[in-house]
Design an enzyme around this catalytic site. Structure first.
Site, PDB file in Angstrom:
ATOM      1  N   GLY A 264       0.829  -1.194   0.000  1.00 56.55           N
ATOM      2  CA  GLY A 264       0.000   0.000   0.000  1.00 56.55           C
ATOM      3  C   GLY A 264       0.865   1.246   0.000  1.00 56.55           C
ATOM      4  O   GLY A 264       2.046   1.211   0.345  1.00 56.55           O
ATOM      5  N   CYS A 265       0.259   2.364  -0.371  1.00 53.87           N
ATOM      6  CA  CYS A 265       1.028   3.612  -0.463  1.00 53.87           C
ATOM      7  C   CYS A 265       1.450   4.119   0.917  1.00 53.87           C
ATOM      8  O   CYS A 265       2.625   4.408   1.150  1.00 53.87           O
ATOM      9  CB  CYS A 265       0.226   4.674  -1.213  1.00 53.87           C
ATOM     10  SG  CYS A 265      -1.474   4.914  -0.622  1.00 53.87           S
ATOM     11  N   TYR A 266       0.499   4.224   1.852  1.00 55.84           N
ATOM     12  CA  TYR A 266       0.863   4.659   3.199  1.00 55.84           C
ATOM     13  C   TYR A 266       1.876   3.709   3.849  1.00 55.84           C
ATOM     14  O   TYR A 266       2.867   4.161   4.441  1.00 55.84           O
ATOM     15  CB  TYR A 266      -0.380   4.744   4.088  1.00 55.84           C
ATOM     16  CG  TYR A 266      -1.358   5.835   3.764  1.00 55.84           C
ATOM     17  CD1 TYR A 266      -1.006   7.182   3.867  1.00 55.84           C
ATOM     18  CD2 TYR A 266      -2.669   5.540   3.388  1.00 55.84           C
ATOM     19  CE1 TYR A 266      -1.921   8.195   3.592  1.00 55.84           C
ATOM     20  CE2 TYR A 266      -3.589   6.541   3.118  1.00 55.84           C
ATOM     21  CZ  TYR A 266      -3.221   7.864   3.223  1.00 55.84           C
ATOM     22  OH  TYR A 266      -4.125   8.863   2.964  1.00 55.84           O
TER      23      TYR A 266
END
Length: 326
Positions: free
Chosen positions: A115-117
């Site tokens: 995921g990006c976060y």
């Protein structure tokens, strides 16, 4: 001979960006379902089993269904959903996460795109946990802001709808207030934490880009490390990396400088600074007087946080140059 790739969900935001990154390459051929057979499940099954690699850009349940349709053991699968990020048998597709991670990705047939976060958070904290500077049971908080593209088609339409009364006038929107964000499990697992971190995400009125921050009280950490200890550990961990960079101490200090007449003024950090790239930049902002630090990561939520990482993983698992197309 070019490697064949099927992007299942190529019309979505991540799928479109992956396709753009693969366009013009002679070592990869992107194949799609014949429009005349678009609704034929047999045509989809044939593609899922007939290519060298599949990239899934689907909702979680649809991604699980797609994987269940693949019975060709030679097909490499990169899943951009959250469905398999902590699932047994899947390799986490963050090549810079740990020594040997690239080799694991190269050997894998099932790769879960991060995921990006979590990409930003894990990059900041895992090296410090491994170095013993942060204990696994330390209560960590993550504050982050992303471009609205991270919320998918619905949020994109809401922020871009004109006139505004039909969309939203919000400049900034916190969310995840139920404390059940689906990224937390991978954050905990791959940062090496004993407990889920407290995650406070938000979106701003910009399409893509991201800032992830983890504040730390140095006096509460084991060994009472200095700001320089944390900074040095990150520099050593990512030495020689192409896509992950640690800002120098001088650059961090420059961003911390105050401006006359505006106490504690911080120069703007641009969440869009690395848009369109597969790069991520890490910063350590600290005060030895206050014994506090704010670890900060800047990345493109659709680049290193999604499509860029997917292409990087695709290159690795297909035996192609890692940086090709990104």
């Amino acid at each position: 001979m070019a490697k064949t790739v099927f992007i299942d969900g190529e019309a979505g935001t991540t799928g479109l960006q992956i396709r753009q990154r693969l366009e013009g390459r002679v070592d990869v051929e992107v194949v799609s379902i014949d429009p005349a057979r678009r609704k034929d499940p047999d045509a989809r099954r044939e593609l899922l089993n007939g290519v060298d690699a599949v990239v899934l850009c689907l909702p979680d349940d649809a991604a699980r269904d797609a994987v269940a349709m693949i019975d060709n053991a030679q097909v490499k699968v990169i899943d951009a959903s959250t469905a398999h990020r902590v699932a047994p048998g899947w390799v986490y597709g963050f090549a810079e996460m740990a020594p040997g991670q690239r080799d694991e990705i190269r050997k894998a047939t099932r790769i879960a795109n991060p995921g990006c976060y979590p990409t930003g958070f894990i990059a900041l904290t895992r090296p410090l946990v491994e170095a013993g500077l942060i204990s696994p049971d330390f209560p960590i908080t993550i504050n982050a802001v992303s471009g609205y593209s991270g919320g998918g088609r619905g949020l994109i339409e809401e922020f871009e709808q004109q006139p505004i009364p039909d969309g939203t006038a919000d400049a900034y929107r916190p969310y995840g207030l139920s404390l059940a964000h689906k990224h937390v499990s991978e954050m905990q697992a791959y940062a090496g934490l004993s407990h889920p971190p407290l995650f406070a995400p938000s979106v701003g009125r910009f399409a893509q880009g991201m800032i992830v921050q983890a504040p730390l009280q140095l006096w509460a950490l084991p060994g009472k490390p200095s700001v320089a200890d944390l900074h040095s550990a990150l520099i050593a961990y990512y030495a020689g990396e192409t896509f992950v960079e640690v800002a120098s101490g001088a650059e961090c200090l420059e961003l911390q400088k105050t401006r006359a007449g505006a106490a504690n003024y911080i120069k703007p950090m641009d969440p869009e600074a690395l848009n369109g790239t597969n790069r991520m930049k890490l910063y350590v902002f600290g005060s030895e007087t206050k014994r506090q630090v704010i670890l900060t990561a800047v990345l493109d939520n659709l680049g290193k946080g999604a499509s860029g990482a997917a292409v990087q993983n695709l290159n690795l698992t297909l035996g192609l140059p890692e940086g090709e197309g990104i």
